[in-house]
Design a protein around this motif. Structure first.
Motif, PDB file in Angstrom:
ATOM      1  N   CYS A  73       0.843  -1.195   0.000  1.00 40.79           N
ATOM      2  CA  CYS A  73       0.000   0.000   0.000  1.00 40.79           C
ATOM      3  C   CYS A  73       0.875   1.239   0.000  1.00 40.79           C
ATOM      4  O   CYS A  73       2.090   1.169   0.219  1.00 40.79           O
ATOM      5  N   SER A  74       0.239   2.365  -0.246  1.00 43.14           N
ATOM      6  CA  SER A  74       0.932   3.649  -0.207  1.00 43.14           C
ATOM      7  C   SER A  74      -0.072   4.728   0.134  1.00 43.14           C
ATOM      8  O   SER A  74      -1.201   4.711  -0.368  1.00 43.14           O
ATOM      9  N   GLY A  75       0.342   5.663   0.981  1.00 43.39           N
ATOM     10  CA  GLY A  75      -0.555   6.740   1.367  1.00 43.39           C
ATOM     11  C   GLY A  75      -1.813   6.186   2.004  1.00 43.39           C
ATOM     12  O   GLY A  75      -1.760   5.312   2.873  1.00 43.39           O
ATOM     13  N   THR A  76      -2.967   6.657   1.557  1.00 46.98           N
ATOM     14  CA  THR A  76      -4.240   6.172   2.097  1.00 46.98           C
ATOM     15  C   THR A  76      -5.077   5.436   1.066  1.00 46.98           C
ATOM     16  O   THR A  76      -6.035   4.758   1.426  1.00 46.98           O
ATOM     17  N   ASN A  77      -4.703   5.549  -0.227  1.00 43.42           N
ATOM     18  CA  ASN A  77      -5.625   5.011  -1.233  1.00 43.42           C
ATOM     19  C   ASN A  77      -4.942   4.337  -2.429  1.00 43.42           C
ATOM     20  O   ASN A  77      -5.541   4.228  -3.498  1.00 43.42           O
ATOM     21  N   VAL A  78      -3.712   3.877  -2.261  1.00 45.45           N
ATOM     22  CA  VAL A  78      -3.027   3.188  -3.356  1.00 45.45           C
ATOM     23  C   VAL A  78      -2.613   1.790  -2.912  1.00 45.45           C
ATOM     24  O   VAL A  78      -1.902   1.634  -1.911  1.00 45.45           O
ATOM     25  N   LEU A  79      -3.081   0.785  -3.647  1.00 47.24           N
ATOM     26  CA  LEU A  79      -2.563  -0.572  -3.487  1.00 47.24           C
ATOM     27  C   LEU A  79      -1.278  -0.687  -4.285  1.00 47.24           C
ATOM     28  O   LEU A  79      -1.212  -0.255  -5.445  1.00 47.24           O
ATOM     29  N   ARG A  80      -0.245  -1.268  -3.669  1.00 49.27           N
ATOM     30  CA  ARG A  80       1.037  -1.438  -4.345  1.00 49.27           C
ATOM     31  C   ARG A  80       1.271  -2.918  -4.608  1.00 49.27           C
ATOM     32  O   ARG A  80       1.236  -3.727  -3.681  1.00 49.27           O
ATOM     33  N   LEU A  81       1.546  -3.272  -5.848  1.00 51.73           N
ATOM     34  CA  LEU A  81       1.825  -4.652  -6.222  1.00 51.73           C
ATOM     35  C   LEU A  81       3.319  -4.780  -6.511  1.00 51.73           C
ATOM     36  O   LEU A  81       3.847  -4.126  -7.417  1.00 51.73           O
ATOM     37  N   LEU A  82       3.992  -5.623  -5.715  1.00 52.50           N
ATOM     38  CA  LEU A  82       5.449  -5.787  -5.782  1.00 52.50           C
ATOM     39  C   LEU A  82       5.807  -7.274  -5.702  1.00 52.50           C
ATOM     40  O   LEU A  82       6.570  -7.693  -4.836  1.00 52.50           O
ATOM     41  N   PRO A  83       5.275  -8.087  -6.601  1.00 53.41           N
ATOM     42  CA  PRO A  83       5.487  -9.532  -6.469  1.00 53.41           C
ATOM     43  C   PRO A  83       6.903  -9.943  -6.832  1.00 53.41           C
ATOM     44  O   PRO A  83       7.655  -9.163  -7.438  1.00 53.41           O
ATOM     45  N   PRO A  84       7.280 -11.183  -6.498  1.00 49.15           N
ATOM     46  CA  PRO A  84       8.538 -11.718  -7.029  1.00 49.15           C
ATOM     47  C   PRO A  84       8.541 -11.618  -8.554  1.00 49.15           C
ATOM     48  O   PRO A  84       7.487 -11.713  -9.206  1.00 49.15           O
ATOM     49  N   LEU A  85       9.733 -11.466  -9.130  1.00 49.33           N
ATOM     50  CA  LEU A  85       9.842 -11.259 -10.573  1.00 49.33           C
ATOM     51  C   LEU A  85       9.544 -12.523 -11.366  1.00 49.33           C
ATOM     52  O   LEU A  85       9.463 -12.470 -12.596  1.00 49.33           O
ATOM     53  N   CYS A  86       9.360 -13.633 -10.677  1.00 46.69           N
ATOM     54  CA  CYS A  86       9.017 -14.892 -11.340  1.00 46.69           C
ATOM     55  C   CYS A  86       7.512 -15.090 -11.445  1.00 46.69           C
ATOM     56  O   CYS A  86       7.058 -16.155 -11.883  1.00 46.69           O
ATOM     57  N   LEU A  87       6.712 -14.103 -11.071  1.00 46.63           N
ATOM     58  CA  LEU A  87       5.269 -14.227 -11.182  1.00 46.63           C
ATOM     59  C   LEU A  87       4.882 -14.607 -12.604  1.00 46.63           C
ATOM     60  O   LEU A  87       5.325 -13.973 -13.574  1.00 46.63           O
ATOM     61  N   GLY A  88       4.056 -15.636 -12.756  1.00 43.83           N
ATOM     62  CA  GLY A  88       3.622 -16.068 -14.076  1.00 43.83           C
ATOM     63  C   GLY A  88       2.284 -15.466 -14.454  1.00 43.83           C
ATOM     64  O   GLY A  88       1.550 -14.936 -13.613  1.00 43.83           O
ATOM     65  N   GLU A  89       1.922 -15.576 -15.744  1.00 41.10           N
ATOM     66  CA  GLU A  89       0.656 -15.022 -16.198  1.00 41.10           C
ATOM     67  C   GLU A  89      -0.531 -15.724 -15.552  1.00 41.10           C
ATOM     68  O   GLU A  89      -1.553 -15.093 -15.277  1.00 41.10           O
ATOM     69  N   ALA A  90      -0.398 -17.030 -15.299  1.00 46.19           N
ATOM     70  CA  ALA A  90      -1.500 -17.753 -14.651  1.00 46.19           C
ATOM     71  C   ALA A  90      -1.725 -17.224 -13.237  1.00 46.19           C
ATOM     72  O   ALA A  90      -2.875 -17.045 -12.799  1.00 46.19           O
ATOM     73  N   GLU A  91      -0.631 -16.928 -12.519  1.00 47.35           N
ATOM     74  CA  GLU A  91      -0.759 -16.370 -11.170  1.00 47.35           C
ATOM     75  C   GLU A  91      -1.307 -14.948 -11.223  1.00 47.35           C
ATOM     76  O   GLU A  91      -2.114 -14.542 -10.381  1.00 47.35           O
ATOM     77  N   ALA A  92      -0.877 -14.181 -12.234  1.00 46.86           N
ATOM     78  CA  ALA A  92      -1.400 -12.827 -12.397  1.00 46.86           C
ATOM     79  C   ALA A  92      -2.902 -12.865 -12.694  1.00 46.86           C
ATOM     80  O   ALA A  92      -3.680 -12.069 -12.152  1.00 46.86           O
ATOM     81  N   ALA A  93      -3.325 -13.805 -13.542  1.00 45.01           N
ATOM     82  CA  ALA A  93      -4.750 -13.944 -13.850  1.00 45.01           C
ATOM     83  C   ALA A  93      -5.537 -14.360 -12.609  1.00 45.01           C
ATOM     84  O   ALA A  93      -6.683 -13.914 -12.404  1.00 45.01           O
ATOM     85  N   ASP A  94      -4.945 -15.214 -11.791  1.00 45.63           N
ATOM     86  CA  ASP A  94      -5.567 -15.622 -10.527  1.00 45.63           C
ATOM     87  C   ASP A  94      -5.782 -14.401  -9.637  1.00 45.63           C
ATOM     88  O   ASP A  94      -6.857 -14.224  -9.035  1.00 45.63           O
ATOM     89  N   PHE A  95      -4.764 -13.533  -9.554  1.00 44.11           N
ATOM     90  CA  PHE A  95      -4.918 -12.318  -8.752  1.00 44.11           C
ATOM     91  C   PHE A  95      -6.040 -11.433  -9.284  1.00 44.11           C
ATOM     92  O   PHE A  95      -6.810 -10.853  -8.506  1.00 44.11           O
ATOM     93  N   LEU A  96      -6.141 -11.303 -10.599  1.00 42.45           N
ATOM     94  CA  LEU A  96      -7.194 -10.465 -11.179  1.00 42.45           C
ATOM     95  C   LEU A  96      -8.572 -10.944 -10.735  1.00 42.45           C
ATOM     96  O   LEU A  96      -9.448 -10.124 -10.426  1.00 42.45           O
ATOM     97  N   LYS A  97      -8.780 -12.255 -10.672  1.00 39.71           N
ATOM     98  CA  LYS A  97     -10.066 -12.797 -10.218  1.00 39.71           C
ATOM     99  C   LYS A  97     -10.303 -12.456  -8.755  1.00 39.71           C
ATOM    100  O   LYS A  97     -11.422 -12.094  -8.362  1.00 39.71           O
ATOM    101  N   ARG A  98      -9.258 -12.576  -7.939  1.00 40.38           N
ATOM    102  CA  ARG A  98      -9.402 -12.266  -6.512  1.00 40.38           C
ATOM    103  C   ARG A  98      -9.711 -10.787  -6.308  1.00 40.38           C
ATOM    104  O   ARG A  98     -10.557 -10.424  -5.487  1.00 40.38           O
ATOM    105  N   LEU A  99      -9.004  -9.930  -7.039  1.00 42.62           N
ATOM    106  CA  LEU A  99      -9.240  -8.489  -6.931  1.00 42.62           C
ATOM    107  C   LEU A  99     -10.659  -8.143  -7.374  1.00 42.62           C
ATOM    108  O   LEU A  99     -11.343  -7.346  -6.718  1.00 42.62           O
ATOM    109  N   GLU A 100     -11.101  -8.738  -8.473  1.00 45.49           N
ATOM    110  CA  GLU A 100     -12.445  -8.468  -8.976  1.00 45.49           C
ATOM    111  C   GLU A 100     -13.509  -8.862  -7.954  1.00 45.49           C
ATOM    112  O   GLU A 100     -14.472  -8.120  -7.716  1.00 45.49           O
ATOM    113  N   ARG A 101     -13.341 -10.019  -7.322  1.00 49.05           N
ATOM    114  CA  ARG A 101     -14.327 -10.459  -6.313  1.00 49.05           C
ATOM    115  C   ARG A 101     -14.385  -9.477  -5.145  1.00 49.05           C
ATOM    116  O   ARG A 101     -15.457  -9.137  -4.653  1.00 49.05           O
ATOM    117  N   VAL A 102     -13.222  -9.019  -4.703  1.00 50.34           N
ATOM    118  CA  VAL A 102     -13.176  -8.136  -3.545  1.00 50.34           C
ATOM    119  C   VAL A 102     -13.797  -6.773  -3.853  1.00 50.34           C
ATOM    120  O   VAL A 102     -14.618  -6.253  -3.084  1.00 50.34           O
TER     121      VAL A 102
END
Length: 377
Positions: A345-374
């Motif tokens: 996070c940053s400040g009061t209203n910014v989510l910061r994404l800083l994953p390991p550099l080995c993050l794959g597209e499948a894991e990124a797509a998984d995160f998108l689903k989780r973010l969308e649900r929330v």
């Protein structure tokens, strides 16, 4: 004795990690889009990393910098080739704050000046001059408030030119992507203009690459997107994938003097083994290129969702800011406790994404689903 209570803590005890995933003491798995604050560069518990450190620990963990350490020489050569700065010099320390302290000290030794130009919302560390160069009065103790630093707005080239023209500025220190400042990006026009003004006034240009560097931006260093070459480059965080380590890359314009800088633990044998393992993995698995590709996938994916409350998505590579029109706290907590996903996070209203550099597209797509649900619930 109790811990000094200066960290607000999530009630989660992480005990294991692998790749882009971590587990708590209850066996719950989490997707790690935080990377231990951008520290985990090649993934948690990579087998090559473990093997290199274990082998070195079985030989020698530490000896002082009063003797030759060929691991330091090998690391300097390997890093120079990897980042394109083979003609630079290399000084090893233990943390990002130390790296910035030593860079600012070198700058002052070089031109004899005391004033520093820093950016509004900058974060450069929590030690003496590094914290003074950090634009957060809440963490600057009175003993650190010595009047050395002038804060100026990011990308306001005219403001920097006015101050540099006074001829008393020792150094300009810049994060080309501000981390704590909310993933704000310096422009090429701004950085090239500052570089020219520094050259005209014999001012030292320092790029703080502690969070945005080491492959995270999709190039080895974030400033390499902007067509500038700093005099000093500071690194830490991802350099050792969690082993405490920092360094300064130093241009040929600086001449070393015995005793000018020093460190007890910096560049120790275990730290060098960790850093060499990181370079091995980054090169073998093409992690800089992966950061660029997956980062673009992630940013475009978040934009395409057109989520309520998301007003901006910005960043480079796997250093991404998701700006909200509401405080991030509820969304971040739901991501952690309902979707089992770590974010920053940053400040009061910014989510910061800083994953390991080995993050794959499948894991990124998984995160998108989780973010969308929330966000949609």
């Amino acid at each position: 004795m109790n811990l000094f209570d200066v960290y607000p803590l999530f009630d989660v005890n992480i005990v294991k990690g692998k790749g882009c995933h971590v587990w708590d003491d209850k066996g719950q798995e989490y997707l790690d889009l935080y990377g231990g604050h951008a520290v985990i560069s090649v993934g948690h518990c990579h087998p090559h990393y473990i093997e290199k450190l274990t082998r070195q620990l079985g030989r020698l963990g530490f000896y002082s910098n009063s003797v030759v350490n060929k691991l330091q020489v090998e690391l300097a050569e390997r890093l120079g080739k990897a980042c394109g700065y083979e003609d630079y010099q290399f000084f090893l320390i233990n943390s990002g704050a130390e790296a910035n302290e030593n860079a600012l000290k070198l700058a002052s030794f070089y031109n004899g000046r005391k004033r520093v130009l820093s950016l509004s919302k900058a974060f450069h560390g929590r030690t003496s001059l590094a914290v003074e160069a950090t634009d957060n009065p809440k963490i600057i103790a009175p003993i650190n408030a010595n009047g050395h630093v002038t804060y100026l707005p990011l990308n306001d080239l005219d403001a920097f030119k006015v101050e540099l023209a006074k001829g008393d500025v020792c150094a300009v220190i810049v994060e080309c992507i501000q981390g704590v400042g909310g993933i704000r990006l310096a422009t090429a026009e701004f950085m090239q203009g500052v570089r020219q003004a520094c050259d005209e006034t014999d001012t030292v240009l320092i790029c703080d690459e502690i969070q945005c560097g080491y492959g995270r931006s999709g190039k080895f260093f974030a400033h390499q997107h902007l067509g500038v070459k700093p005099d000093l480059i500071t690194v830490a965080k991802g350099i050792g994938n969690g082993f405490p380590m920092g360094a300064v890359l130093i241009s040929p314009k600086f001449t070393p003097v015995y005793g000018q800088l020093g460190t007890t633990f910096g560049g120790n044998h275990l730290a060098c083994a960790a850093a060499l393992a990181v370079l091995d993995i980054m090169e073998e698995e093409h992690l800089v290129e992966n950061a660029a590709k997956v980062g673009n996938f992630l940013m475009e994916g978040i934009k395409a969702l057109r989520l309520p409350h998301v007003v901006d998505v910005r960043g480079r590579g796997l250093m991404i800011g998701v700006e909200l029109d509401v405080p991030y706290k509820e969304i971040r907590n739901k991501l952690l406790f309902e979707e089992h996903c770590f974010t920053g996070c940053s400040g009061t209203n910014v989510l910061r994404l800083l994953p390991p550099l080995c993050l794959g597209e499948a894991e990124a797509a998984d995160f998108l689903k989780r973010l969308e649900r929330v966000v949609n619930n």
